[in-house]
Design an enzyme around this catalytic site. Structure first.
Site, PDB file in Angstrom:
ATOM      1  N   TYR A 222      12.801 -59.510-108.393  1.00 45.88           N
ATOM      2  CA  TYR A 222      12.738 -58.649-109.571  1.00 45.88           C
ATOM      3  C   TYR A 222      14.094 -58.501-110.271  1.00 45.88           C
ATOM      4  O   TYR A 222      14.141 -58.210-111.469  1.00 45.88           O
ATOM      5  CB  TYR A 222      12.212 -57.268-109.186  1.00 45.88           C
ATOM      6  CG  TYR A 222      10.737 -57.253-108.851  1.00 45.88           C
ATOM      7  CD1 TYR A 222       9.785 -57.077-109.857  1.00 45.88           C
ATOM      8  CD2 TYR A 222      10.290 -57.408-107.547  1.00 45.88           C
ATOM      9  CE1 TYR A 222       8.428 -57.066-109.565  1.00 45.88           C
ATOM     10  CE2 TYR A 222       8.934 -57.395-107.239  1.00 45.88           C
ATOM     11  CZ  TYR A 222       8.005 -57.224-108.252  1.00 45.88           C
ATOM     12  OH  TYR A 222       6.670 -57.215-107.953  1.00 45.88           O
TER      13      TYR A 222
ATOM     14  N   LYS B 281      26.705 -46.822-107.096  1.00 45.68           N
ATOM     15  CA  LYS B 281      25.296 -47.212-107.235  1.00 45.68           C
ATOM     16  C   LYS B 281      24.395 -46.358-106.362  1.00 45.68           C
ATOM     17  O   LYS B 281      23.338 -45.869-106.800  1.00 45.68           O
ATOM     18  CB  LYS B 281      25.129 -48.694-106.858  1.00 45.68           C
ATOM     19  CG  LYS B 281      23.665 -49.161-106.799  1.00 45.68           C
ATOM     20  CD  LYS B 281      22.937 -48.921-108.118  1.00 45.68           C
ATOM     21  CE  LYS B 281      21.439 -49.140-108.003  1.00 45.68           C
ATOM     22  NZ  LYS B 281      21.057 -50.498-107.665  1.00 45.68           N
TER      23      LYS B 281
ATOM     24  N   ASN C 103      21.254 -43.307-107.783  1.00 45.09           N
ATOM     25  CA  ASN C 103      19.844 -43.190-107.419  1.00 45.09           C
ATOM     26  C   ASN C 103      19.571 -41.986-106.526  1.00 45.09           C
ATOM     27  O   ASN C 103      18.482 -41.408-106.575  1.00 45.09           O
ATOM     28  CB  ASN C 103      19.366 -44.479-106.756  1.00 45.09           C
ATOM     29  CG  ASN C 103      19.170 -45.593-107.768  1.00 45.09           C
ATOM     30  OD1 ASN C 103      18.845 -45.351-108.921  1.00 45.09           O
ATOM     31  ND2 ASN C 103      19.392 -46.831-107.355  1.00 45.09           N
TER      32      ASN C 103
ATOM     33  N   CYS D  82      14.496 -48.627-105.332  1.00 46.35           N
ATOM     34  CA  CYS D  82      15.811 -48.019-105.577  1.00 46.35           C
ATOM     35  C   CYS D  82      15.839 -46.561-105.144  1.00 46.35           C
ATOM     36  O   CYS D  82      16.472 -46.205-104.153  1.00 46.35           O
ATOM     37  CB  CYS D  82      16.178 -48.153-107.055  1.00 46.35           C
ATOM     38  SG  CYS D  82      16.542 -49.843-107.564  1.00 46.35           S
TER      39      CYS D  82
ATOM     40  N   ARG E 155       6.109 -51.854-104.744  1.00 49.17           N
ATOM     41  CA  ARG E 155       7.061 -51.555-103.680  1.00 49.17           C
ATOM     42  C   ARG E 155       7.202 -50.044-103.479  1.00 49.17           C
ATOM     43  O   ARG E 155       7.418 -49.296-104.421  1.00 49.17           O
ATOM     44  CB  ARG E 155       8.423 -52.176-104.000  1.00 49.17           C
ATOM     45  CG  ARG E 155       8.450 -53.693-103.922  1.00 49.17           C
ATOM     46  CD  ARG E 155       9.794 -54.252-104.325  1.00 49.17           C
ATOM     47  NE  ARG E 155      10.113 -53.980-105.725  1.00 49.17           N
ATOM     48  CZ  ARG E 155      11.275 -54.286-106.286  1.00 49.17           C
ATOM     49  NH1 ARG E 155      12.234 -54.845-105.571  1.00 49.17           N
ATOM     50  NH2 ARG E 155      11.472 -54.028-107.574  1.00 49.17           N
TER      51      ARG E 155
END
Length: 406
Positions: A9, A201, A205, A255, A322
């Site tokens: 993806y 990162k 999230n 994520c 997912r």
């Protein structure tokens, strides 16, 4: 030349974007069937603008192979799966990619890791592997981290317009990597060191996960006192410094549902709020199951096979399953020995679960109760077909109909 490792993806759109903007690219994936499909011109997932981007990249000469190639730059965009029970993050796929690259790369090659990892992983994992292979990191080979910031359903636009972070411990390498991404990225690119990029990162999230957990916990609190949580959120959000999200049936995707576990795993004694938020969000599919049982009792329904779950994907209008809350809910039902519930999703064409339907009208004809798990455009446009159904709306999209909410 750039060799993109992992054509999933993230890796595939990144490889296509680079190639379409004039970079020589070879895309590598261990899935030979996927490579065959790509070489035949077929893409394995739907994304607005992806087909057009694919056509452009092919016209510019992108190649797809299951083999690693000798290149100046490597981009690793492979999965970092999370064990559903232990919640431990598996970095073995990244480790394997680094080992393979070490057998092909020329001296001075740059190894860019796009896959999300916990702070310090690149230093511990990549450096240790490369040291064992006889490389001197920083001289024979260079490391960088360029975490992606895109969301399914809008990937192409976000690849172009979202800000990027490039982490490298050598400023010259960071600039070189930034120049590569500037071939298509039109937004700001911030340069920093690797560990800061890793933490940034994961923090992004995790921040979103904590916010969602507050909304979900607020829904449970309001349910306990028979208060409409959507009214509470709407009124509270009139405050200029308040922006509460809406609750939902769980958190999916690779994520938000996964990245906080990096912090919990590495900083267990410190990440108390993060851990609590994860527990709240992971509890939502079972909470929805409890709501289904309560509503069935109130409506004097006894047959679970007359209950239908609308939506299998983890979010609206994408075909990505997912960490899907619906799949988590079905696992809960298995544990509680509740069988026979029906499932439908217009975007999932292949059979994934038991009692899966592929036609909305047939699905609705076989159920008395509908649980809206995903707010696809299709269901919003067909709400009138649910007027005579017992309705549990987990996304507050059917306010005009008689319905139950979270």
């Amino acid at each position: 030349m750039v060799n993109v490792i992992g054509l999933g993806y993230i890796g595939l759109p990144t490889a296509l974007m680079l190639a379409a903007h004039g970079v020589e690219v070879v895309g590598t994936d261990c899935d030979v069937n996927r490579i065959s499909e790509l070489n035949a011109g077929r893409i394995f997932f739907n994304e607005p603008g992806l087909k057009e981007l694919f056509t452009s990249a092919v016209s510019k000469g992108i190649q797809f192979t299951s083999e690693y190639v000798r290149a100046n730059t490597y981009i690793i965009a492979v999965p970092t799966p999370c064990d559903s029970k232990s919640k431990k993050i598996n970095l073995s796929i990244i480790a394997a990619a680094i080992e393979y690259i070490s057998a092909f790369c020329p001296k001075g090659a740059i190894l860019i890791i796009e896959s999300t990892v916990s702070p310090g992983s690149i230093e511990k994992l990549a450096r240790s592997i490369l040291d064992m292979k006889g490389f001197t990191v920083g001289e024979d080979i260079h490391l960088a981290h360029a975490p992606e910031r895109v969301i399914p359903g809008n990937m192409i636009q976000e690849l172009k317009h979202n800000p990027r972070t490039i982490g490298a411990d050598n400023p010259a390498i960071a600039k070189s990597v930034a120049d590569l991404y500037r071939s298509f990225c039109e937004s700001e690119i911030t340069l920093t060191n690797i560990r800061t990029a890793e933490m940034t990162k994961v923090a992004e999230n995790t921040f979103r996960d904590v916010n969602i957990a507050f909304a979900n916990e607020l829904a449970k609190i309001c349910r306990n006192d028979n208060i409409n949580v959507y009214d509470v959120i709407s009124i509270a959000n009139k405050h200029p410094r308040v922006n509460i999200l809406f609750p939902g049936p769980g958190v999916g995707g690779h994520c938000i549902a996964v990245d906080p576990w990096f912090l919990v795993g590495d900083y267990f004694k410190l990440a108390n709020l993060v851990f609590a938020a994860r527990k709240v969000n992971d509890s939502m599919p079972e909470y929805v199951l409890e709501r289904i049982a309560t509503i069935m009792k109130a409506e004097k329904m006894e047959d679970i096979s007359r209950v239908g779950l609308y939506g299998l994907t983890y979010k609206a209008d994408v075909d990505d399953v997912r960490e899907s809350p619906t799949l988590q809910l079905l696992e809960c039902m298995e544990r509680h020995l509740a069988h026979g519930v029906k499932v439908y999703d217009p975007l999932i064409k292949q059979d994934m679960v038991k009692n899966q339907y592929h036609n909305l009208d047939v699905f609705l004809g076989d159920v008395d109760m509908v649980v809206i798990m995903v707010g696809h455009k299709e269901v919003i446009e067909n709400l009138f077909k649910l007027e005579n159904k017992i309705l549990l709306d987990t996304h507050n999209i059917a306010s005009a109909l008689r319905h139950y909410s979270l």
